[in-house]
Scaffold this motif. Structure first.
Motif, PDB file in Angstrom:
ATOM      1  N   ASP A 148     -80.171 -24.953 -33.663  1.00 54.01           N
ATOM      2  CA  ASP A 148     -81.519 -24.241 -33.519  1.00 54.01           C
ATOM      3  C   ASP A 148     -81.721 -23.539 -34.779  1.00 54.01           C
ATOM      4  O   ASP A 148     -82.777 -23.169 -35.274  1.00 54.01           O
ATOM      5  CB  ASP A 148     -81.636 -23.495 -32.384  1.00 54.01           C
ATOM      6  CG  ASP A 148     -80.194 -22.358 -32.297  1.00 54.01           C
ATOM      7  OD1 ASP A 148     -79.495 -22.445 -33.234  1.00 54.01           O
ATOM      8  OD2 ASP A 148     -80.200 -21.693 -31.075  1.00 54.01           O
ATOM      9  N   ALA A 199     -83.138 -25.731 -37.364  1.00 54.95           N
ATOM     10  CA  ALA A 199     -84.845 -26.077 -37.005  1.00 54.95           C
ATOM     11  C   ALA A 199     -85.611 -25.042 -37.308  1.00 54.95           C
ATOM     12  O   ALA A 199     -86.744 -25.275 -37.744  1.00 54.95           O
ATOM     13  CB  ALA A 199     -84.600 -26.484 -35.488  1.00 54.95           C
ATOM     14  N   ILE A 207     -84.640 -36.655 -35.081  1.00 57.18           N
ATOM     15  CA  ILE A 207     -84.256 -35.494 -34.364  1.00 57.18           C
ATOM     16  C   ILE A 207     -84.339 -35.734 -32.777  1.00 57.18           C
ATOM     17  O   ILE A 207     -85.561 -35.725 -32.500  1.00 57.18           O
ATOM     18  CB  ILE A 207     -84.764 -34.070 -34.888  1.00 57.18           C
ATOM     19  CG1 ILE A 207     -84.323 -33.688 -36.322  1.00 57.18           C
ATOM     20  CG2 ILE A 207     -84.205 -32.914 -34.107  1.00 57.18           C
ATOM     21  CD1 ILE A 207     -85.217 -32.420 -36.797  1.00 57.18           C
ATOM     22  N   ILE A 261     -81.113 -30.399 -29.952  1.00 51.28           N
ATOM     23  CA  ILE A 261     -81.123 -29.235 -30.710  1.00 51.28           C
ATOM     24  C   ILE A 261     -80.092 -28.520 -30.037  1.00 51.28           C
ATOM     25  O   ILE A 261     -80.202 -28.331 -28.737  1.00 51.28           O
ATOM     26  CB  ILE A 261     -82.277 -28.385 -30.981  1.00 51.28           C
ATOM     27  CG1 ILE A 261     -83.607 -29.159 -31.754  1.00 51.28           C
ATOM     28  CG2 ILE A 261     -82.187 -26.932 -31.550  1.00 51.28           C
ATOM     29  CD1 ILE A 261     -84.693 -28.409 -31.690  1.00 51.28           C
TER      30      ILE A 261
END
Length: 271
Positions: free
Chosen positions: A158, A161, A196, A199
């Protein structure tokens, strides 16, 4: 006088004793039923606890052996077919430059070194069975894990991201450069593109110091699939390979059977 009439007369005369006997028998029956229920519940709880705790073993290449057993696709599938094995995760690790990503800064960022964009890629047949997730060091928060049939998929942190404005469905790029494999000039700038699909969150992120390279920072880890792992390693070696250089972890359906399963596995390895 027949037996039934005698029984009725006896019960009518001995009402108090009969009632007491009935109560005692009811209590004993109830205790017996409770005991049976508790035993079954205890056995079920014990079995569920064993399975929840899990039991697994790893098969890796013995680098000190003169003729080490190669952990490849064929061996992994044969071991996975051993009765009692509920799942497995075959693994590899490699490093690629991520030119479009801002990694969590560490040692090489301060030095202005290109390795500041070098990330650790962990290929898996099933990332949910990677030790980082099994041991609850990482937790999947969005999307899904890497699956055996995936090709060029990725699960990122995360933090990665957030710092790069990435979300599920976005793409990232990993590149082989001289910073990764200096001896492989012919494959320099070979790119791999990942979608992706998941996550994760690092539960206890380590403290980054001036000696920590970016590729060792857990928030910079990128999980990908076994197909891509074979593609990258084959490119780096200059030949096709389906080996898992970091071995495979096999999980027992019931940890109580782990020793027996390992014995069968050793027999397979010796074939």
């Amino acid at each position: 006088m027949n037996t039934w009439k005698r029984a009725v007369l006896y019960i009518s005369r001995k009402r108090k004793k009969t009632a007491l006997l009935f109560v005692i028998l009811t209590i004993l029956s109830s205790i017996a039923l409770i005991g049976i229920s508790v035993k079954k519940g205890s056995d079920a709880a014990e079995e569920n606890l064993r399975k929840s705790l899990g039991g697994y073993f790893k098969v890796e290449m013995d680098m000190e052996s003169s003729s080490p057993q190669i952990v490849d696709e064929k061996l992994v599938k044969r071991i996975a077919d051993v009765p009692g094995i509920s799942g497995y995760n075959a693994m590899d690790i490699y490093y690629l430059i991520t030119p479009e990503l801002a990694l969590t800064p560490a040692r090489f960022t301060g030095e202005g070194d290109p390795k500041a964009q070098l990330a650790r890629f962990l290929s898996n047949t099933d990332s949910s069975l990677n030790e980082y997730f099994v041991m609850d060091m990482f937790t999947l928060t969005e999307g899904r894990h890497i699956r055996p049939d995936d090709q060029n998929k990725a699960v990122i942190s995360d933090a990665l991201a957030r710092d790069n404005g990435l979300k599920l469905g976005d793409q990232i790029t990993g590149t082989i450069t001289k910073d990764v494999t200096p001896e492989a000039d012919q494959i320099t700038n070979t790119e791999f593109i990942y979608e992706i699909v998941g996550i994760f969150h690092v539960e206890d992120a380590e403290e980054v110091n001036s000696l920590t390279p970016e590729c060792d920072v857990t928030n910079n880890f990128i999980f990908t699939d076994a197909y891509n792992g074979h593609q990258v390693v084959s490119a780096m070696l200059g030949k096709e390979t389906d080996r898992y250089r970091y071995g495979a972890a096999f999980f027992a359906d019931d940890p109580r059977d782990l020793s027996e399963i390992v014995e069968q596995t050793q027999t397979i390895k010796d074939d």
